[in-house]
Scaffold this motif. Structure first.
Motif, PDB file in Angstrom:
ATOM      1  N   LEU A 567       0.850  -1.191   0.000  1.00 54.52           N
ATOM      2  CA  LEU A 567       0.000   0.000   0.000  1.00 54.52           C
ATOM      3  C   LEU A 567       0.883   1.238   0.000  1.00 54.52           C
ATOM      4  O   LEU A 567       2.002   1.205   0.531  1.00 54.52           O
ATOM      5  CB  LEU A 567      -0.877   0.025   1.251  1.00 54.52           C
ATOM      6  CG  LEU A 567      -2.113  -0.875   1.268  1.00 54.52           C
ATOM      7  CD1 LEU A 567      -1.737  -2.340   1.296  1.00 54.52           C
ATOM      8  CD2 LEU A 567      -2.984  -0.530   2.462  1.00 54.52           C
ATOM      9  N   HIS A 568       0.390   2.310  -0.595  1.00 54.71           N
ATOM     10  CA  HIS A 568       1.071   3.593  -0.476  1.00 54.71           C
ATOM     11  C   HIS A 568       0.064   4.661  -0.078  1.00 54.71           C
ATOM     12  O   HIS A 568      -1.097   4.599  -0.473  1.00 54.71           O
ATOM     13  CB  HIS A 568       1.732   3.998  -1.800  1.00 54.71           C
ATOM     14  CG  HIS A 568       2.752   3.014  -2.280  1.00 54.71           C
ATOM     15  ND1 HIS A 568       3.970   2.831  -1.659  1.00 54.71           N
ATOM     16  CD2 HIS A 568       2.722   2.136  -3.302  1.00 54.71           C
ATOM     17  CE1 HIS A 568       4.665   1.896  -2.291  1.00 54.71           C
ATOM     18  NE2 HIS A 568       3.923   1.446  -3.298  1.00 54.71           N
ATOM     19  N   CYS A 603       4.577   9.446   1.528  1.00 52.14           N
ATOM     20  CA  CYS A 603       3.885   8.158   1.652  1.00 52.14           C
ATOM     21  C   CYS A 603       3.709   7.840   3.129  1.00 52.14           C
ATOM     22  O   CYS A 603       4.647   7.916   3.916  1.00 52.14           O
ATOM     23  CB  CYS A 603       4.684   7.059   0.960  1.00 52.14           C
ATOM     24  SG  CYS A 603       3.957   5.416   1.194  1.00 52.14           S
ATOM     25  N   ASN A 605       2.375   4.865   4.389  1.00 51.64           N
ATOM     26  CA  ASN A 605       2.439   3.433   4.726  1.00 51.64           C
ATOM     27  C   ASN A 605       3.857   2.923   4.508  1.00 51.64           C
ATOM     28  O   ASN A 605       4.374   2.990   3.376  1.00 51.64           O
ATOM     29  CB  ASN A 605       1.474   2.633   3.845  1.00 51.64           C
ATOM     30  CG  ASN A 605       0.021   2.897   4.194  1.00 51.64           C
ATOM     31  OD1 ASN A 605      -0.397   4.057   4.329  1.00 51.64           O
ATOM     32  ND2 ASN A 605      -0.739   1.842   4.356  1.00 51.64           N
ATOM     33  N   PHE A 606       4.447   2.367   5.550  1.00 51.08           N
ATOM     34  CA  PHE A 606       5.846   1.928   5.429  1.00 51.08           C
ATOM     35  C   PHE A 606       5.944   0.797   4.404  1.00 51.08           C
ATOM     36  O   PHE A 606       5.500  -0.311   4.630  1.00 51.08           O
ATOM     37  CB  PHE A 606       6.399   1.488   6.779  1.00 51.08           C
ATOM     38  CG  PHE A 606       7.880   1.638   6.855  1.00 51.08           C
ATOM     39  CD1 PHE A 606       8.464   2.660   7.597  1.00 51.08           C
ATOM     40  CD2 PHE A 606       8.721   0.802   6.126  1.00 51.08           C
ATOM     41  CE1 PHE A 606       9.840   2.816   7.639  1.00 51.08           C
ATOM     42  CE2 PHE A 606      10.091   0.957   6.168  1.00 51.08           C
ATOM     43  CZ  PHE A 606      10.664   1.966   6.919  1.00 51.08           C
ATOM     44  N   CYS A 607       6.543   1.097   3.238  1.00 49.91           N
ATOM     45  CA  CYS A 607       6.413   0.192   2.099  1.00 49.91           C
ATOM     46  C   CYS A 607       7.722  -0.435   1.654  1.00 49.91           C
ATOM     47  O   CYS A 607       7.719  -1.458   0.967  1.00 49.91           O
ATOM     48  CB  CYS A 607       5.789   0.942   0.929  1.00 49.91           C
ATOM     49  SG  CYS A 607       6.627   2.499   0.551  1.00 49.91           S
ATOM     50  N   HIS A 611      11.153   3.864   2.021  1.00 52.28           N
ATOM     51  CA  HIS A 611       9.841   4.482   2.272  1.00 52.28           C
ATOM     52  C   HIS A 611       9.982   5.946   2.678  1.00 52.28           C
ATOM     53  O   HIS A 611       9.226   6.805   2.209  1.00 52.28           O
ATOM     54  CB  HIS A 611       9.119   3.683   3.358  1.00 52.28           C
ATOM     55  CG  HIS A 611       8.118   4.460   4.140  1.00 52.28           C
ATOM     56  ND1 HIS A 611       6.847   4.719   3.672  1.00 52.28           N
ATOM     57  CD2 HIS A 611       8.199   5.062   5.364  1.00 52.28           C
ATOM     58  CE1 HIS A 611       6.195   5.431   4.583  1.00 52.28           C
ATOM     59  NE2 HIS A 611       6.986   5.651   5.615  1.00 52.28           N
ATOM     60  N   MET A 614      10.089   8.425  -0.051  1.00 53.29           N
ATOM     61  CA  MET A 614       8.913   8.519  -0.924  1.00 53.29           C
ATOM     62  C   MET A 614       8.157   9.801  -0.572  1.00 53.29           C
ATOM     63  O   MET A 614       7.218   9.787   0.207  1.00 53.29           O
ATOM     64  CB  MET A 614       8.043   7.271  -0.740  1.00 53.29           C
ATOM     65  CG  MET A 614       7.099   7.008  -1.896  1.00 53.29           C
ATOM     66  SD  MET A 614       6.442   5.332  -1.883  1.00 53.29           S
ATOM     67  CE  MET A 614       5.136   5.528  -3.104  1.00 53.29           C
TER      68      MET A 614
HETATM   69 CU1  CUA Z   1       5.127   3.996  -0.262  1.00 53.86          CU
HETATM   70 CU2  CUA Z   1       5.859   4.208   1.864  1.00 53.86          CU
END
Ligand code: CUA
Ligand code: K7E
Length: 625
Positions: A567-568, A603, A605-607, A611, A614
């Motif tokens: 998820l972002h 962003c 959500n830790f992706c 991250h 981002m």
């Molecule tokens: Cu995409 Cu954090």
């Protein structure tokens, strides 16, 4: 320690003991103390309970439980038997964690309302069994919502529906999900907006029983029809099934048509009513053009169109009404008495044919109690709701006794009782309101917890309890916290549901979706700016969006990932913007760039390992002149 100190200690100990005794007398077992491991059950029972609820790391639960979140406006998803809280589905309330209520689409669904009061989740059914497609939930504010169980997201909110005030008796679906039924708890003069003095309550205020039509393919809800009733307070409902398919039942309190202090004025009569509605006949009457348009919806007045609605007398201020798995029995629980009443559907039909009536209420015939009742089951004090097992047993929650009674259908014998901590409201057995209950587990959704959890101050954690119903004797297995405010919940075999984990790219029909960073960018039409944005590890493209102060900015965000759990988010601090896109999803957010300056977006959500990188900037250039 001084003598005085000793005396004080003694007296406090006596007082504490008295409180404990009082508590234990009312609702054993007594609440545990912080730090102590204490239970009424023996240690071998505890070991069995622990084993029965233990889901080893990596293993999955057997059932989903969907629990209403009351006035949180949410639905909470649990795994059973672990009682783990798996997910929160925001429905009537913004939920920053998933960006719900911030993007254009969900904001439009919520309208101007930012809260709702969810009481009764209702899983879609085929032939009276859960089919795993949708979950419908009511809102007291005259609305009903559909959650798609393919992605566990709210897809539609219908309403506020005309003429309904206080939609409590909802969102019960019929056995093939033809309708979601609702009923108004607070009668008002209709259509909404009409005014009548409160001393005209008995004649000029009206209740309505409501059918919301559901499209069998898409689940899309639309206004159906309504039935006008006397100003009773409609409370709960359940659809007939199998032999009683085609009928709908609703309880009411305040058949006295009283106003003022209802706790006194509405509890005068020995019996209130359950309405029995022949909804297939209503459907036919409406198709034949019967009824009047009131507030933009077809309303049937039973005085003008007889033969559709009947009243079953039920003692006393009934709350829940629950139809047995075979559809033969209608169980009405009078919350101010010590019995639950079982009505026989066949006898109801016979009484209707024989016009075995004792009177009427504004043209609605009242059936003779003695002719339609099969049993008054002595379950205990304050019966509220009943669920069913696969083996002919029924389980009734007892609010006043703070317990669950298990009783046998047919012999009407109470065979077991288990205390609940404390003051149980609803209860849910595995698929316990369908044609094929699964047994095994039952969850008591308790109204009070009185120290069943570590103290977190005056607003005590809500306490739900898992009960083993696989054997003759019910056994308490587990205590769990549930988010406020628990009302009804439903438990469904996990394998009935087939959720997706990413939105397939080819299904994304949003005209603003883009799938390549080279298509990302900003375009302008007058003072309307459109920013098409791509979210993918680990860049938000474009990394800068330039607009002018006063522009209307629409940001269309597509998460082009097709990987599970990637998820972002798009957080824009000073503009109160917070959107989250699941893999393959496109969302838009529109706002007026009224503040000049440079505003980072990032962003949420830790992706990935990058991250933190981002991020980007919204640059709002000050208006010239
Ligand atoms: Cu995409 Cu954090
Ligand atoms: Cu909490 Cu169904 Cu609204 Cu009973 S209701 S307890």
């Amino acid at each position: 320690m001084s003598r005085q100190g000793k005396t004080w200690m003694t007296w406090s100990a006596v007082a504490a003991f008295a409180v404990l005794v009082a508590l234990a007398g009312r609702c054993a077992p007594s609440a545990p103390k912080a730090g102590a491991k204490k239970s009424a059950a023996g240690s071998s029972d505890l070991a069995v309970a622990a084993q029965k609820t233990y889901i080893a790391p990596g293993d999955l639960d057997e059932f989903y439980m969907f629990a209403s979140g009351g006035h949180s406006g949410n639905v909470y998803v649990f795994g059973i038997p672990s009682m783990r809280h798996l997910s929160t589905i925001p429905v009537y309330t913004p939920y920053p964690a998933t960006g719900y209520g911030f993007d254009d689409e969900s904001k439009a669904m919520l309208g101007n309302l930012t809260w709702g009061d969810v009481h009764h989740p209702s899983l879609s059914e085929t032939n009276g069994d859960y089919d795993g497609r949708w979950l419908f939930v009511n809102d007291m504010n005259g609305r009903v919502a559909r959650i798609d169980l393919r992605d566990f997201k709210t897809k539609q909110i219908l309403g506020p529906i005309p003429n309904v005030s206080g939609n409590h008796g909802s969102a019960f679906v019929t056995p093939n999900t033809e309708y979601s039924m609702m009923a108004s708890r607070f009668s008002i003069p209709i259509p909404k907006g009409t005014v009548a003095p409160i001393d005209k309550y008995a004649t000029d205020y009206k209740g309505v029983l409501v059918a919301v039509k559901i499209d069998p393919k898409s689940g899309e809800m639309a206004l159906g029809w309504q039935i006008m009733t006397p100003p009773f307070n409609w409370d709960l409902g359940d659809a007939g099934k199998k032999v009683s398919d085609g009928w709908m039942f609703w309880t009411c309190y305040n058949s006295e048509r009283a106003t003022g202090k209802l706790e006194v004025t509405s509890t005068q009569r020995d019996r209130d009513y359950i309405a029995a509605v022949d909804w297939k006949a209503v459907e036919k009457a409406v198709a034949e053009g019967k009824g009047d348009m009131i507030g933009g919806v077809k309303v049937i007045d039973p005085k003008k169109v007889p033969g559709l609605v009947y009243l079953l007398p039920c003692g006393k201020s009934p709350h829940g009404v629950d139809v047995s798995p075979d559809g033969k029995y209608i169980v009405g629980s009078g919350k101010l008495q010590g019995v639950t009443t079982v009505f026989n559907f066949e006898k109801i039909q016979t009484a209707i044919r024989n016009k075995d009536f004792t009177g009427d209420e504004d043209g609605i015939p009242v059936l003779k109690y003695e002719s339609i009742k099969d049993a008054e089951v002595p379950v205990g004090l304050g019966p509220l709701h009943t669920q069913f097992g696969p083996d002919g047993y029924a389980y009734t929650s007892l609010f006043v006794d703070s317990a669950i009674a298990k009783w046998k259908m047919g012999t009407w014998e109470v065979v077991d009782k288990i205390p609940m901590s404390y003051s149980i409201g609803h209860l849910t057995a595995a698929e316990g309101d369908t044609c094929s209950p699964k047994g095994k587990y039952l969850v008591g959704l308790n109204k009070l917890s009185h120290g069943r959890h570590l103290s977190v101050g005056p607003s005590q954690p809500e306490s739900s309890q898992l009960v083993d119903i696989s054997e003759e004797k019910m056994k308490l297995l587990y205590d769990a916290f549930t988010e406020p405010e628990p009302h009804y919940a439903q438990m469904v075999l996990a394998k009935t549901l087939h959720p997706i984990e990413v939105y397939p790219k080819e299904e994304n029909k949003n005209p603003l979706a883009i799938w390549d960073v080279k298509d990302a960018g900003v375009t302008r039409k007058g003072n309307e700016v459109l920013a098409k944005v791509v979210l993918v590890r680990s860049t938000i493209t474009p990394t800068a969006i330039e607009v002018e102060q006063g522009d209307t900015v629409k940001v269309a965000l597509t998460n082009i990932e097709q990987t599970t759990d990637e998820l972002h988010g798009f957080g824009l601090l000073d503009y109160n913007i917070n959107v989250v896109c699941d893999p393959g999803e496109t969302k838009t957010v529109t706002f007026k760039a009224d503040k000049a300056g440079v505003f980072p977006y990032y962003c949420t959500n830790f992706c990935s390992a990058l991250h933190q990188e981002m991020q980007g900037y919204l640059i709002v250039k000050p208006r010239k002149g």
